[in-house]
Motif scaffolding. Structure first.
Motif, PDB file in Angstrom:
ATOM      1  N   LEU A  15       0.722  -1.167   0.126  1.00  0.00           N
ATOM      2  CA  LEU A  15      -0.103  -0.109   0.084  1.00  0.00           C
ATOM      3  C   LEU A  15       0.805   1.183   0.035  1.00  0.00           C
ATOM      4  CD1 LEU A  15      -2.753  -1.155   2.522  1.00  0.00           C
ATOM      5  CD2 LEU A  15      -3.000  -0.715   0.040  1.00  0.00           C
ATOM      6  N   PHE A  16       1.853   1.150   0.874  1.00  0.00           N
ATOM      7  CA  PHE A  16       2.998   2.244   0.924  1.00  0.00           C
ATOM      8  C   PHE A  16       3.575   2.632  -0.677  1.00  0.00           C
ATOM      9  CE2 PHE A  16       3.905   1.999   5.460  1.00  0.00           C
ATOM     10  CZ  PHE A  16       2.756   2.510   6.080  1.00  0.00           C
ATOM     11  N   SER A  17       3.978   1.554  -1.265  1.00  0.00           N
ATOM     12  CA  SER A  17       4.429   1.572  -2.561  1.00  0.00           C
ATOM     13  C   SER A  17       3.584   2.128  -3.444  1.00  0.00           C
ATOM     14  CB  SER A  17       5.090   0.168  -3.017  1.00  0.00           C
ATOM     15  OG  SER A  17       4.161  -0.720  -3.452  1.00  0.00           O
ATOM     16  N   LEU A  18       2.393   2.027  -3.295  1.00  0.00           N
ATOM     17  CA  LEU A  18       1.386   2.427  -4.172  1.00  0.00           C
ATOM     18  C   LEU A  18       0.988   3.894  -3.973  1.00  0.00           C
ATOM     19  CD1 LEU A  18      -0.809  -0.651  -4.467  1.00  0.00           C
ATOM     20  CD2 LEU A  18       0.505   0.246  -6.199  1.00  0.00           C
ATOM     21  N   GLY A  19       1.651   4.506  -2.957  1.00  0.00           N
ATOM     22  CA  GLY A  19       1.239   5.767  -2.806  1.00  0.00           C
ATOM     23  C   GLY A  19       0.034   6.174  -1.734  1.00  0.00           C
ATOM     24  N   TYR A  20      -0.334   4.901  -1.413  1.00  0.00           N
ATOM     25  CA  TYR A  20      -1.896   5.047  -0.461  1.00  0.00           C
ATOM     26  C   TYR A  20      -1.439   5.591   0.715  1.00  0.00           C
ATOM     27  CZ  TYR A  20      -6.301   4.171   1.738  1.00  0.00           C
ATOM     28  OH  TYR A  20      -7.458   4.422   2.474  1.00  0.00           O
ATOM     29  N   ASN A  21      -2.042   6.769   1.330  1.00  0.00           N
ATOM     30  CA  ASN A  21      -1.778   7.399   2.560  1.00  0.00           C
ATOM     31  C   ASN A  21      -3.074   7.711   3.233  1.00  0.00           C
ATOM     32  OD1 ASN A  21      -2.797   9.559   0.990  1.00  0.00           O
ATOM     33  ND2 ASN A  21      -0.935  10.974   1.076  1.00  0.00           N
ATOM     34  N   SER A  22      -4.256   6.964   3.360  1.00  0.00           N
ATOM     35  CA  SER A  22      -5.374   7.359   3.807  1.00  0.00           C
ATOM     36  C   SER A  22      -5.569   6.458   4.918  1.00  0.00           C
ATOM     37  CB  SER A  22      -6.759   7.489   2.833  1.00  0.00           C
ATOM     38  OG  SER A  22      -7.538   8.118   3.275  1.00  0.00           O
ATOM     39  N   ASN A  23      -6.982   5.978   5.382  1.00  0.00           N
ATOM     40  CA  ASN A  23      -7.247   5.339   6.461  1.00  0.00           C
ATOM     41  C   ASN A  23      -7.096   3.649   6.154  1.00  0.00           C
ATOM     42  OD1 ASN A  23      -8.122   7.417   8.128  1.00  0.00           O
ATOM     43  ND2 ASN A  23      -9.800   7.514   6.668  1.00  0.00           N
ATOM     44  N   ILE A  24      -6.331   3.069   7.472  1.00  0.00           N
ATOM     45  CA  ILE A  24      -5.845   1.673   6.889  1.00  0.00           C
ATOM     46  C   ILE A  24      -6.188   1.106   8.328  1.00  0.00           C
ATOM     47  CG2 ILE A  24      -4.308  -0.080   6.977  1.00  0.00           C
ATOM     48  CD1 ILE A  24      -2.525   1.995   5.389  1.00  0.00           C
ATOM     49  N   LEU A  25      -7.370  -0.034   8.438  1.00  0.00           N
ATOM     50  CA  LEU A  25      -7.612  -0.680   9.665  1.00  0.00           C
ATOM     51  C   LEU A  25      -6.873  -1.919   9.420  1.00  0.00           C
ATOM     52  CD1 LEU A  25      -8.958  -1.504  12.219  1.00  0.00           C
ATOM     53  CD2 LEU A  25     -10.795  -2.338  10.879  1.00  0.00           C
ATOM     54  N   ILE A  26      -5.856  -2.476  10.254  1.00  0.00           N
ATOM     55  CA  ILE A  26      -5.124  -3.835  10.248  1.00  0.00           C
ATOM     56  C   ILE A  26      -5.792  -4.652  11.332  1.00  0.00           C
ATOM     57  CG2 ILE A  26      -2.857  -5.091  10.208  1.00  0.00           C
ATOM     58  CD1 ILE A  26      -1.630  -2.612   9.444  1.00  0.00           C
ATOM     59  N   GLU A  27      -6.181  -5.897  10.953  1.00  0.00           N
ATOM     60  CA  GLU A  27      -6.854  -6.907  11.972  1.00  0.00           C
ATOM     61  C   GLU A  27      -5.588  -7.258  12.677  1.00  0.00           C
ATOM     62  OE1 GLU A  27      -9.416  -8.433  13.120  1.00  0.00           O
ATOM     63  OE2 GLU A  27     -10.701  -6.892  12.088  1.00  0.00           O
ATOM     64  N   LYS A  28      -6.329  -7.821  13.976  1.00  0.00           N
ATOM     65  CA  LYS A  28      -5.243  -8.298  14.959  1.00  0.00           C
ATOM     66  C   LYS A  28      -4.695  -9.764  14.624  1.00  0.00           C
ATOM     67  CE  LYS A  28      -8.256 -10.342  18.043  1.00  0.00           C
ATOM     68  NZ  LYS A  28      -8.691 -11.608  17.736  1.00  0.00           N
ATOM     69  N   PRO A  29      -3.710 -10.141  14.965  1.00  0.00           N
ATOM     70  CA  PRO A  29      -2.705  -9.565  15.348  1.00  0.00           C
ATOM     71  C   PRO A  29      -2.004  -8.439  14.351  1.00  0.00           C
ATOM     72  CG  PRO A  29      -1.886 -11.765  15.200  1.00  0.00           C
ATOM     73  CD  PRO A  29      -3.508 -11.548  15.125  1.00  0.00           C
ATOM     74  N   LEU A  30      -1.184  -7.537  14.700  1.00  0.00           N
ATOM     75  CA  LEU A  30      -0.885  -6.756  13.548  1.00  0.00           C
ATOM     76  C   LEU A  30       0.174  -7.443  12.805  1.00  0.00           C
ATOM     77  CD1 LEU A  30      -0.333  -3.738  12.589  1.00  0.00           C
ATOM     78  CD2 LEU A  30       1.396  -3.573  14.213  1.00  0.00           C
ATOM     79  N   PHE A  31       1.427  -7.985  13.187  1.00  0.00           N
ATOM     80  CA  PHE A  31       2.342  -8.704  12.472  1.00  0.00           C
ATOM     81  C   PHE A  31       2.592  -9.893  13.214  1.00  0.00           C
ATOM     82  CE2 PHE A  31       3.879  -4.181  11.650  1.00  0.00           C
ATOM     83  CZ  PHE A  31       3.056  -4.121  10.251  1.00  0.00           C
ATOM     84  N   GLU A  32       3.079 -10.923  12.364  1.00  0.00           N
ATOM     85  CA  GLU A  32       3.399 -12.186  13.108  1.00  0.00           C
ATOM     86  C   GLU A  32       4.824 -12.045  13.818  1.00  0.00           C
ATOM     87  OE1 GLU A  32       6.004 -12.489   9.276  1.00  0.00           O
ATOM     88  OE2 GLU A  32       4.249 -11.427  10.204  1.00  0.00           O
ATOM     89  N   LYS A  33       5.666 -11.128  13.768  1.00  0.00           N
ATOM     90  CA  LYS A  33       6.929 -10.879  14.519  1.00  0.00           C
ATOM     91  C   LYS A  33       7.149  -9.424  14.388  1.00  0.00           C
ATOM     92  CE  LYS A  33       9.906 -11.407  10.615  1.00  0.00           C
ATOM     93  NZ  LYS A  33      11.069 -12.213   9.817  1.00  0.00           N
ATOM     94  N   PRO A  34       8.064  -8.771  15.220  1.00  0.00           N
ATOM     95  CA  PRO A  34       8.334  -7.416  15.390  1.00  0.00           C
ATOM     96  C   PRO A  34       9.096  -6.973  13.862  1.00  0.00           C
ATOM     97  CG  PRO A  34       9.064  -8.363  17.187  1.00  0.00           C
ATOM     98  CD  PRO A  34       8.817  -9.567  16.428  1.00  0.00           C
ATOM     99  N   TYR A  35       8.666  -5.935  13.253  1.00  0.00           N
ATOM    100  CA  TYR A  35       9.122  -5.159  12.228  1.00  0.00           C
ATOM    101  C   TYR A  35       9.597  -3.687  12.521  1.00  0.00           C
ATOM    102  CZ  TYR A  35       7.635  -8.907   9.198  1.00  0.00           C
ATOM    103  OH  TYR A  35       7.572 -10.224   8.692  1.00  0.00           O
ATOM    104  N   ASN A  36      10.651  -3.118  12.105  1.00  0.00           N
ATOM    105  CA  ASN A  36      10.765  -1.636  11.955  1.00  0.00           C
ATOM    106  C   ASN A  36      10.074  -1.037  10.675  1.00  0.00           C
ATOM    107  OD1 ASN A  36      12.208  -1.791  14.443  1.00  0.00           O
ATOM    108  ND2 ASN A  36      13.901  -2.308  13.466  1.00  0.00           N
TER     109      ASN A  36
END
Length: 107
Positions: free
Chosen positions: A71-92
Motif C-alpha cells: 500500500l505504501f509503495s502504491l502511494g496510499y496514505n489514507s485510512n487503514i485498519l489492520i486486523e489483529k494481530p498486527l504482524f507475526e513478528k516485530p518489524y521496524n
C-alpha cells in the motif's frame, strides 16, 4: 466512499458485510477464487482503475506486513485498519506515509 478489503476469509467477509450495510462501495482482494463481483487477485490490480478512501487488511497475519508495504509503495496514505494481530513478528517500519493506521482489537 470506496473501501478495499484485503483478504476474504471469515473476518474479511464480515468487514465487507458491515461496510456494505453502511452504504460503502466495497472491493475485495483475494488470492483465492471467491464469489464477489468486485474482486481482484492482488492489491496492485485493485489500484489500477480504482481509488480507495478506506482499506481493511484482513489477510493472513504473516501477510499483513507485506500488504502494508505494498500500500505504501502504491502511494496510499489514507485510512487503514489492520486486523489483529498486527504482524507475526516485530518489524521496524516508518510511518511517515500515513497518520491513519489502526489495529482492530476487541476486548
Amino acid at each position: 466512499m470506496n473501501a478495499l478489503v484485503i483478504g476474504y476469509g471469515s473476518i474479511g467477509s464480515r468487514h465487507v458485510k458491515v461496510l456494505k450495510s453502511l452504504g460503502v462501495d466495497v472491493s475485495v482482494v483475494s488470492r483465492r477464487k471467491v464469489d464477489y463481483e468486485q474482486c481482484w487477485p492482488s492489491v496492485s490490480s485493485a489500484f489500477k482503475d480504482n481509488s480507495f478512501d478506506y482499506i481493511v487488511i484482513a489477510s493472513r497475519t504473516n501477510e499483513h506486513h507485506s500488504d502494508l508495504l505494498e500500500l505504501f509503495s502504491l502511494g496510499y496514505n489514507s485510512n487503514i485498519l489492520i486486523e489483529k494481530p498486527l504482524f507475526e513478528k516485530p518489524y521496524n517500519i516508518l510511518l511517515d506515509n500515513t497518520n491513519n493506521i489502526y489495529v482492530g482489537y476487541n476486548f
